[in-house]
Design a protein around this motif. Structure first.
Motif, PDB file in Angstrom:
ATOM      1  N   LYS A 164      26.057 -87.140   8.679  1.00  0.00           N
ATOM      2  CA  LYS A 164      26.276 -87.081  10.117  1.00  0.00           C
ATOM      3  C   LYS A 164      27.897 -87.146  10.421  1.00  0.00           C
ATOM      4  O   LYS A 164      28.633 -87.453   9.305  1.00  0.00           O
ATOM      5  N   VAL A 166      28.339 -79.005  23.090  1.00  0.00           N
ATOM      6  CA  VAL A 166      27.125 -78.496  23.464  1.00  0.00           C
ATOM      7  C   VAL A 166      26.692 -77.310  22.189  1.00  0.00           C
ATOM      8  O   VAL A 166      27.388 -76.888  21.589  1.00  0.00           O
ATOM      9  N   TYR A 167      25.293 -77.096  22.054  1.00  0.00           N
ATOM     10  CA  TYR A 167      24.885 -76.236  21.182  1.00  0.00           C
ATOM     11  C   TYR A 167      24.967 -74.731  21.683  1.00  0.00           C
ATOM     12  O   TYR A 167      25.300 -74.585  22.914  1.00  0.00           O
ATOM     13  N   TYR A 168      25.341 -74.092  20.590  1.00  0.00           N
ATOM     14  CA  TYR A 168      26.394 -72.897  20.640  1.00  0.00           C
ATOM     15  C   TYR A 168      25.329 -71.576  20.613  1.00  0.00           C
ATOM     16  O   TYR A 168      24.155 -72.019  20.174  1.00  0.00           O
ATOM     17  N   SER A 169      26.005 -70.429  20.709  1.00  0.00           N
ATOM     18  CA  SER A 169      24.999 -69.525  20.728  1.00  0.00           C
ATOM     19  C   SER A 169      25.590 -68.042  19.978  1.00  0.00           C
ATOM     20  O   SER A 169      26.561 -68.106  19.762  1.00  0.00           O
ATOM     21  N   GLY A 170      24.470 -67.828  19.241  1.00  0.00           N
ATOM     22  CA  GLY A 170      24.911 -66.765  18.297  1.00  0.00           C
ATOM     23  C   GLY A 170      25.644 -65.318  18.895  1.00  0.00           C
ATOM     24  O   GLY A 170      26.231 -64.650  18.653  1.00  0.00           O
ATOM     25  N   ASP A 171      25.344 -65.391  20.335  1.00  0.00           N
ATOM     26  CA  ASP A 171      26.184 -64.246  21.170  1.00  0.00           C
ATOM     27  C   ASP A 171      27.531 -64.273  21.197  1.00  0.00           C
ATOM     28  O   ASP A 171      28.181 -63.178  21.324  1.00  0.00           O
ATOM     29  N   TYR A 172      28.149 -65.476  20.856  1.00  0.00           N
ATOM     30  CA  TYR A 172      29.673 -65.464  20.857  1.00  0.00           C
ATOM     31  C   TYR A 172      30.231 -65.130  19.239  1.00  0.00           C
ATOM     32  O   TYR A 172      31.197 -65.577  19.311  1.00  0.00           O
TER      33      TYR A 172
END
Lengths: 297, 293
Positions: A28, A287-293
């Motif tokens: 962690k 925050v959880y990220y997105s593959g879009d970026y």
């Protein structure tokens, strides 16, 4: 001389239990962040498809050098891995970034060709400037019991590699048993392999933890016997950060800290880098990220 | 000898499977007589994260299905639901409904599936347009699904509010993660069993149980979620959701509705979760010698 005496028999149940124990480790915060950086620096960013173009290779090289410019302090990946005809493109694109170019050779992925063709394939990659060669073994010969053939072939290719480091791909998904994997590890290391590598990525199952553990133990025994370090490269099927961290735990607890660098351990992967970037962005922004970026290739 | 009844473990529904909550936490659901009728999982941030991974994987295939096929699949939900009507009625009664209201709620839920299944291959035709423009372009606009939608379903009803919020979402080619009613979550999980046996592709509908106070920030700030729908009444929570949604310019909607009313089923809810794509297609000059497209 090939010496295959004293090769231990693998206890499959024992291997699986050991893996289960290792996977219960929880990594962690700070150590996770460090682990992710390390894993990223160990990646051989790979594209090995019939549809590869010079453009795609250049794009991948850019990604290798700039995994994510908005996260400060990121390492680059260790190498890009391409077919021999794309080595020149990759070499030019990477310039003096310090990232190596690895090339598959020897009639990858099946390895079904004559030694003459395999040598020519290797020479093509070397002449184009490859720093590392990923060869495949002749699985048919190995499974027919012809260990000497496999040994000689690896030794011959090793000679042709000159200064380039040689990774030997076993395609463990075709070798059926862990005992076979232990045996072929021994053959490859004695023949002069700098790295032993699980898979081409073209066949399922590719890299798995039990297979990798058996190979790591083979490396450990070989090191104790001869004093020579051999690298390890699991390839194919490792696509999440969590898996990568589990492999690093296994590496550390089997071979120790000396192997925890990209000189001695690599991940052959195409999508792992993106998952690591997702996690790093999450650590950075909360925050959880997105593959879009993130770039897809 | 008296027989001990076998009680169902109400688990989550993620990626077509029924996992327990990662958190290991539960809360009790009691009937009117204050007897515990079920332990229900208190989902955590990580359950939501896992659901987003599953739903993202399912999105492209669902969006790519033929409209008519989506329609068949949603109609199939109604068929399976009809066959299990009795079970749902009993479950609603155990959560405090009267027999009459329970029967009505289940019937309305089934009818709603039929209603929305009919819309699958119609809303594009109705809400698309060919636009008059002054240049030499064939210009047209079509609705396209937003993608992954997180939904906090109504707390009031166990089944109807839940179904009414998720149907317009998936009809439009979106996929979703739904937080079931917190006080009456049982029917949502039983509905998951219907989904699992009714041709609905794994992962397009994911169901979590738990508390909105614990989950609303995660539902609204995950960057890989494209829209968030809030169907409850807490103004402060709605405000946080709308603020978090701005992080990646998610669309956010407050569907504060009485789902039992017939006007609460309508195609505008489908259209809430659609983006409009306009295409400018170059053509030869129109007007001089007539349209050439």
């Amino acid at each position: 001389m090939l010496d295959l005496s004293n090769i231990p028999v693998i206890d499959q149940v024992g291997v699986e239990e050991r893996i289960a124990r290792l996977n219960s480790r929880s990594i962690k915060k700070e150590s996770k962040l460090q682990g992710l950086h390390l894993a990223l620096s160990m990646i051989d960013l790979t594209t090995l498809e019939g549809k590869d173009t010079a453009g795609k290779v250049r794009q991948m090289c850019y990604k290798a050098m700039h995994p994510a410019d908005d996260i400060p302090g990121l390492p680059t990946v260790a190498a890009v891995c391409v077919y021999p005809n794309h080595v020149k493109t990759a070499k030019t694109a990477l310039g003096n970034s310090g990232i190596n170019v690895a090339s598959v050779a020897t009639a990858f992925p099946s390895g079904n060709s004559s030694l003459k063709v395999k040598l020519a394939d290797t020479k093509l990659a070397i002449d184009n400037g490859a720093d590392e060669i990923d060869m495949v073994i002749s699985r048919g010969e190995f499974l027919s019991g012809n260990s000497k053939f496999v040994y000689d072939e690896i030794a011959t290719i090793k000679e042709a590699c000159g200064n380039a480091r040689l990774k030997v791909i076993f395609e463990t998904g075709e070798l059926s048993t862990l005992d076979n994997i232990r045996l072929v590890s021994e053959i490859a290391m004695q023949a002069g392999a700098d790295f032993i590598k699980t898979s081409t990525g073209k066949i399922q199952p590719a890299a798995t933890m039990p297979v990798t553990l058996v190979m790591l133990h083979a490396i450990k025994d070989y090191h104790e016997k001869t004093g020579k370090m051999v690298g390890m490269k699991p390839a194919g099927g490792i696509s999440t950060s969590k898996q990568a961290l589990q492999y690093l735990v296994m590496l550390y607890e089997t071979l120790g800290g000396a192997w925890m660098t990209n000189e001695w351990f690599r991940f052959g992967a195409s999508s792992l880098a993106n998952d690591i970037l997702l996690q790093l962005h999450k650590e950075q922004s909360g925050v959880y990220y997105s593959g879009d970026y993130i770039s897809k290739d | 000898m008296t027989r001990i009844a076998v009680l169902k473990t109400y688990k989550l529904f993620i990626g077509g499977a029924f996992p327990r909550t990662e958190s290991g936490r539960y809360y009790k659901i009691q009937n009117k007589a204050n007897e515990t009728i079920a332990n229900v999982g208190l989902s955590s941030r990580k359950d939501f994260r896992n659901a987003v991974v599953a739903v993202r994987k399912a999105q492209d295939a669902w969006q790519g299905r033929a409209a008519f096929n989506k329609s068949q699949i949603i109609y199939r939900i109604a068929e399976i639901l009809e066959g299990r009507k009795v079970q749902f009625v009993e479950e609603l009664i155990s959560q405090g409904s009267t027999k009459a209201s329970a029967e009505k709620e289940v019937q309305m839920s089934i009818d709603r599936c039929v209603y929305y299944s009919g819309w699958c291959d119609k809303y594009q035709a109705i809400y698309s347009s060919v636009n008059p423009v002054a240049t030499s372009h064939f210009n047209f606009s079509v609705p396209e699904p937003m993608g992954v939608v997180s939904i906090i379903a109504s707390d009031e009803t166990s089944l109807l509010g839940f179904i009414s919020a998720l149907l317009p979402c998936i009809v439009g080619g979106n996929t979703c993660i739904v937080l079931a009613s917190s006080s009456k979550p049982l029917s949502a999980i039983t509905f998951a069993e219907v989904l699992a046996t009714s041709d609905v592709p794994a992962g397009i509908i994911n169901i979590l149980t738990g508390k909105e106070k614990e989950l609303h920030t995660h539902f609204s700030n995950h960057m890989d979620v494209n829209a968030v729908v809030y169907c409850r009444t807490d103004k402060a929570i709605w405000k946080t959701i709308a603020q978090n949604a701005s992080l990646n310019i998610k669309r956010s909607f407050w569907w504060n509705k009485d789902w039992a009313k017939s006007e609460s089923e309508n195609p505008y809810l489908i259209m809430d979760l659609q983006e409009i794509k306009t295409t400018w297609h170059p053509i030869e000059n129109i007007g001089v010698s007539g349209a050439k497209y």
